[in-house]
Write a protein that holds these residues in place. Structure first.
Motif, PDB file in Angstrom:
ATOM      1  N   ASP A  43     -13.457   6.373  17.284  1.00  0.00           N
ATOM      2  CA  ASP A  43     -14.149   7.031  16.178  1.00  0.00           C
ATOM      3  C   ASP A  43     -14.927   8.230  16.731  1.00  0.00           C
ATOM      4  OD1 ASP A  43     -15.545   7.811  13.952  1.00  0.00           O
ATOM      5  OD2 ASP A  43     -16.359   5.829  13.503  1.00  0.00           O
ATOM      6  N   GLN A  61     -15.676  11.094  15.348  1.00  0.00           N
ATOM      7  CA  GLN A  61     -16.678  11.689  14.461  1.00  0.00           C
ATOM      8  C   GLN A  61     -18.016  10.964  14.625  1.00  0.00           C
ATOM      9  OE1 GLN A  61     -14.751  11.586  10.622  1.00  0.00           O
ATOM     10  NE2 GLN A  61     -14.103  13.715  10.834  1.00  0.00           N
ATOM     11  N   ARG A  62     -17.974   9.647  14.711  1.00  0.00           N
ATOM     12  CA  ARG A  62     -19.201   8.866  14.936  1.00  0.00           C
ATOM     13  C   ARG A  62     -19.769   9.190  16.313  1.00  0.00           C
ATOM     14  NH1 ARG A  62     -23.725   6.765  13.398  1.00  0.00           N
ATOM     15  NH2 ARG A  62     -24.221   4.737  14.253  1.00  0.00           N
TER      16      ARG A  62
END
Length: 86
Positions: A2, A4-5
């Protein structure tokens, strides 16, 4: 992963480290490096290049004090350039 996280968390870490240490600190350079990697993994090569170069600019003023950070940042800047061309 992930990414983006990861980007969000690395941006937060960078802001915190700048607040604690100012700009010219290995931990700030490390955060720019990590953020650059998260951006690169998302295919955002121009942003990744900019943030990694920012980290290099921060530590180049005192190269002897930041040799390891400079090595990591240069390595990952090269990685961004390779990824962009693939």
């Amino acid at each position: 992963g992930d990414y983006q996280r990861a980007e969000t968390l690395h941006r937060r870490a960078l802001d915190l480290r700048r607040g604690l240490h100012g700009d010219r600190h290995d931990s700030v350079a490390s955060s720019t490096n990590n953020l650059g990697l998260a951006l690169e993994q998302q295919g955002r090569y121009d942003e990744a290049e900019t943030i990694v170069e920012e980290g290099l600019d921060l530590v180049r003023a005192e190269p002897a004090a930041h040799e390891l950070a400079i090595a990591h940042l240069n390595f990952n800047l090269g990685h961004v350039h390779l990824a962009r061309n693939n």
